[in-house]
Each structure stands twice: as C-alpha cells, then as structure tokens.
Design a protein around this motif. Structure first.
Motif, PDB file in Angstrom:
ATOM      1  N   PHE A  23       8.109 -24.310  20.472  1.00  0.00           N
ATOM      2  CA  PHE A  23       7.627 -23.060  19.901  1.00  0.00           C
ATOM      3  C   PHE A  23       8.244 -22.783  18.534  1.00  0.00           C
ATOM      4  O   PHE A  23       7.590 -22.233  17.645  1.00  0.00           O
ATOM      5  N   ARG A  24       9.504 -23.151  18.355  1.00  0.00           N
ATOM      6  CA  ARG A  24      10.117 -23.012  17.034  1.00  0.00           C
ATOM      7  C   ARG A  24       9.341 -23.828  16.004  1.00  0.00           C
ATOM      8  O   ARG A  24       9.038 -23.359  14.909  1.00  0.00           O
ATOM      9  N   GLN A  25       9.047 -25.076  16.366  1.00  0.00           N
ATOM     10  CA  GLN A  25       8.312 -25.946  15.455  1.00  0.00           C
ATOM     11  C   GLN A  25       6.904 -25.388  15.182  1.00  0.00           C
ATOM     12  O   GLN A  25       6.406 -25.439  14.049  1.00  0.00           O
ATOM     13  N   LEU A  26       6.286 -24.837  16.210  1.00  0.00           N
ATOM     14  CA  LEU A  26       4.932 -24.295  16.083  1.00  0.00           C
ATOM     15  C   LEU A  26       4.920 -23.077  15.143  1.00  0.00           C
ATOM     16  O   LEU A  26       4.057 -22.965  14.262  1.00  0.00           O
ATOM     17  N   LEU A  27       5.874 -22.179  15.314  1.00  0.00           N
ATOM     18  CA  LEU A  27       5.928 -20.987  14.471  1.00  0.00           C
ATOM     19  C   LEU A  27       6.286 -21.331  13.031  1.00  0.00           C
ATOM     20  O   LEU A  27       5.781 -20.713  12.089  1.00  0.00           O
ATOM     21  N   ARG A  28       7.156 -22.321  12.849  1.00  0.00           N
ATOM     22  CA  ARG A  28       7.473 -22.768  11.487  1.00  0.00           C
ATOM     23  C   ARG A  28       6.238 -23.382  10.824  1.00  0.00           C
ATOM     24  O   ARG A  28       5.985 -23.149   9.637  1.00  0.00           O
ATOM     25  N   ALA A  29       5.477 -24.157  11.596  1.00  0.00           N
ATOM     26  CA  ALA A  29       4.254 -24.754  11.058  1.00  0.00           C
ATOM     27  C   ALA A  29       3.248 -23.672  10.686  1.00  0.00           C
ATOM     28  O   ALA A  29       2.559 -23.767   9.665  1.00  0.00           O
ATOM     29  N   GLY A  30       3.159 -22.637  11.510  1.00  0.00           N
ATOM     30  CA  GLY A  30       2.259 -21.525  11.202  1.00  0.00           C
ATOM     31  C   GLY A  30       2.621 -20.850   9.895  1.00  0.00           C
ATOM     32  O   GLY A  30       1.743 -20.499   9.095  1.00  0.00           O
ATOM     33  N   ARG A  31       3.915 -20.690   9.667  1.00  0.00           N
ATOM     34  CA  ARG A  31       4.378 -20.087   8.408  1.00  0.00           C
ATOM     35  C   ARG A  31       3.952 -20.942   7.224  1.00  0.00           C
ATOM     36  O   ARG A  31       3.479 -20.424   6.204  1.00  0.00           O
ATOM     37  N   ARG A  32       4.079 -22.264   7.341  1.00  0.00           N
ATOM     38  CA  ARG A  32       3.686 -23.168   6.251  1.00  0.00           C
ATOM     39  C   ARG A  32       2.176 -23.118   6.004  1.00  0.00           C
ATOM     40  O   ARG A  32       1.720 -23.290   4.873  1.00  0.00           O
ATOM     41  N   LEU A  33       1.406 -22.876   7.069  1.00  0.00           N
ATOM     42  CA  LEU A  33      -0.049 -22.843   6.941  1.00  0.00           C
ATOM     43  C   LEU A  33      -0.577 -21.480   6.524  1.00  0.00           C
ATOM     44  O   LEU A  33      -1.780 -21.295   6.381  1.00  0.00           O
ATOM     45  N   GLY A  34       0.324 -20.512   6.355  1.00  0.00           N
ATOM     46  CA  GLY A  34      -0.093 -19.193   5.891  1.00  0.00           C
ATOM     47  C   GLY A  34      -0.634 -18.289   6.978  1.00  0.00           C
ATOM     48  O   GLY A  34      -1.396 -17.359   6.686  1.00  0.00           O
ATOM     49  N   ALA A  35      -0.251 -18.525   8.220  1.00  0.00           N
ATOM     50  CA  ALA A  35      -0.729 -17.708   9.347  1.00  0.00           C
ATOM     51  C   ALA A  35       0.440 -16.940   9.965  1.00  0.00           C
ATOM     52  O   ALA A  35       1.591 -17.376   9.908  1.00  0.00           O
ATOM     53  N   ALA A  36       0.133 -15.794  10.551  1.00  0.00           N
ATOM     54  CA  ALA A  36       1.111 -15.045  11.333  1.00  0.00           C
ATOM     55  C   ALA A  36       0.987 -15.521  12.780  1.00  0.00           C
ATOM     56  O   ALA A  36      -0.047 -15.294  13.424  1.00  0.00           O
TER      57      ALA A  36
END
Length: 387
Positions: A23-36
């Motif tokens: 989940f940490r990796q998923l949320l970090r990836a979301g930040r890079r993709l410009g999503a909340a």
C-alpha cells in the motif's frame, strides 16, 4: 485544479493493514501519477454526506487520515477472512456506492465451474471436484493419479493445502496449516488416511484436485506465477512471469512459505531447451489472456489476475489457480525492480483510464470491450458432480 481520486477498499484497524508495504508503494505511485489515493474500509464511508475517511501518506511519508470526497474509482483489495467482518464487507460490496475497477470473484470451486464451462479452457484444467468427505472419491483419485491435493476453497498463500501420494503401500501427507507451518504424516491404510483427512479439513470446504507431475526439481514444488493486468488504455497485458521453487519437502511453492523466485526463460530452457521454453512461455501468455476473457465474461470487469501455472515434466501447461487480488513480490525476488514498479502502477493507470471514461455527471461511458464484459452469458451453468 481537479485531481482524480482513487479509493483502495481494504481491511484496516487504525493504520494496521494486511499489505502495508504494497500500500505504501501504491500510494507513492498514485502521487507520481497525479492522483489522490487513499485507503479505507466499509466503516469509513459516510453515504449521507458522500465523504470517505481515508488513510493516506503525508508529505513526511507517514500514515495520516482525513475526509476525502467521493472517489471517482475504487479498487477492491479486501481479502477473504473467516472473521465476522468479512460478512459486513460482502454486504457493503453489494451496494452500488462506487464505480469499482474490479468485480468480486468467487471461491475456488465456483471459479473452476466457470472455467470448465468454457471449452477453450478445459485443456489446461486438472481434474477437480468439490470434496465432501467421501472416502470412495478420494481413493479413486489416488488410484488414477500419483499425487492428489486437497485445497480449501477460500484459502490463500498456500494455507491449508494438503498433498497426498502413495509410497510403498503407505500414504504420505505433506501440508501447510492455517499459519503456513509445514506438516507431514504417514497413514498405513485407507481408513487411517480418511480419518487424518477428516481432521485436517474440519468444517471447512475443500477441493479435491489431480496432482501434477511437476517434479522438475527433486523433492521441491515448482510452479509459475504470471501476472496479467489492464494497462492505461484498458487492454489486458502480461506484466511478467517467474518460476517459484518451494523449499524441500513442501506441498507448495509460495514465496510466503519459504519459496524462491527465479526467471522463467532460463529455468525452462535448462530443462526443455530454448525452443520448447519459448513455446511454453507463448502458451502461458495464451492461457492468461483466455483466462482473463473467461473470468471477465462471467464475473464482470476485472483489472488484474495472478495465475499459478504448472509445467509438468513433459512440458505440458496447466492452470492450477487464479488469484484476483495477486501479489507482485515475485518481481522483486527476481531482482526486477522495473517490473515490480510497473506491476504496482498498472492498477492505478487502469483506474485513471476509467475516470477518463466518465461523463461530467459521473455516468460511465461503456466502450465496446466493456459492453461485452458487462453482458453475462444467458446460458445456465452446467451442473457439476460434487463428491
């Protein structure tokens, strides 16, 4: 500036989750993709105010919570558990609150029925029955097959699996209990065997499945884990695959049970030669796309599937199991960080694709492929024998 909002439905107690590192990796990836991107459980949803209390990563990379607006898309990552809270999740999931990136799946027996009902899938499926403690079918399978497996229909990670074979007139049993601890026993006759099996199963429902001759390495279980995912344009793509080699005298090859991961092509080439290895890999890709099509055609929209694939000693390909909420650690185990990163990103990329298909009033714009997925087969499922 508008920022797409993606919710991840999962079990949680405070900031305790089933898969914290993922989940940490998923949320970090979301930040890079410009999503909340945020995590939540059914109890975090306020339907009246159209808000969700979500757990997210702060700018200091620490867990924090706040209220989020209604998510554009939700990814369901809630795992099966025998606890009463799972029933609450099932009831919640049936409510039309959100646009989900992935539909609910089924237990292993129901999944087998769906796959077996598709003639395109049958050549890859081991002989499988729903086991209901009848000694006759158990012994019949042992006479037909050198090895058989008993698997809980809702098990994950190799828990509860029991392998049975015959050696010198005795029945040898290898398994992993619900805590993944290895267990071994020997039964001297059929009566002793069925008694031990009854104790192992308890009140749980199990599958009885043909064992495969996957002995490419002596005294070790070997299988392939393949991950197929939808990409940012909504198309199914094989992200990658690897071979899992179980520890010595283990009933499974799961990484959580002590297995190791190696690259598929070199491993297969060392046993079958380059040409046959390429042929096996192509068939594994074909199997993955057909499985995704069959599963999605019955259960509705999916976004990723993990396939456990067996390769027997003559190079025949078998589908052992499907996981609709798969892990992706196999790529890190093989030293392939770029594939791991891609495997983490793709569910979010697909979720963002779904947000782009919505009209301003939140209605879903069905593409041709999605329309085919939405339509359920009118033909009733064939009745299957249960033993």
């Amino acid at each position: 500036m508008y920022k797409p909002t993606i919710g991840i439905l999962t079990w949680r107690e405070g900031t305790t989750f089933k898969e914290p590192e993922y989940f940490r990796q998923l949320l970090r990836a979301g930040r890079r993709l410009g999503a909340a991107v945020f995590l939540f459980s059914p109890g975090d949803v306020n339907v009246k105010s159209k808000k969700v209390k979500g757990i997210f990563l702060s700018s200091e990379d620490k867990w924090a919570s706040r209220w989020f607006r209604w998510p554009d898309v939700v990814i369901d990552r809630y795992w099966y558990t025998q606890k009463p809270i799972f029933k609450e999740y099932v009831a919640f999931r049936k409510q039309p609150h959100f646009l989900y990136a992935n539909s609910r799946f089924a237990n292993k027996w129901r999944a087998h029925e769906v796959l077996y009902n598709d003639e395109n899938m049958r050549k890859w499926l081991p002989e499988t029955y729903l086991y209901t403690s009848q000694q006759r079918k158990l012994l019949e399978m042992l006479r037909r097959h050198q090895v058989i497996y008993l698997k809980p229909i809702n098990g994950t990670g190799g828990r509860g699996i029991l392998r049975i074979d015959q050696q010198n007139g005795y029945y040898r049993m290898l398994g992993r209990d619900k805590n993944r601890n290895k267990k071994a026993a020997v039964a001297r006759d059929a009566s002793s065997l069925t008694l031990r099996v009854k104790r192992w199963i308890g009140r749980d429902k199990y599958l009885l499945q043909q064992g495969l001759d996957l002995g490419l390495l002596r005294d070790r279980s070997v299988d392939i884990r393949l991950l197929i995912q939808k990409d940012g344009s909504g198309e199914w793509k094989v992200t990658g695959m690897g071979v899992r080699v179980g520890p010595e005298n283990s009933a499974t090859a799961n990484l959580h049970g002590g297995g190791k991961a190696v690259e598929a092509k070199p491993f297969l080439a060392s046993h079958f030669g380059e040409e046959k290895a390429d042929e096996i890999i192509r068939e594994c890709h074909q199997l993955a796309h057909q499985t995704a099509s069959t599963v999605e055609g019955h259960f509705g929209r999916m976004m990723e599937l993990g396939l456990d694939i067996g390769i027997d000693v003559i190079g025949r390909v078998w589908l052992i199991e499907i996981n609709p909420k798969p892990g992706r650690d196999i790529f890190r185990e093989m030293g392939q960080p770029d594939l791991y990163k891609l495997a983490v990103q793709r569910p979010l990329q697909f979720a963002l694709f779904l947000t782009s298909q919505q009209t301003p009033d939140g209605q879903w714009v069905w593409s041709g492929a999605e329309l085919q997925t939405k339509q359920r087969p009118a033909k009733q499922m064939a009745k299957f024998r249960q033993y």
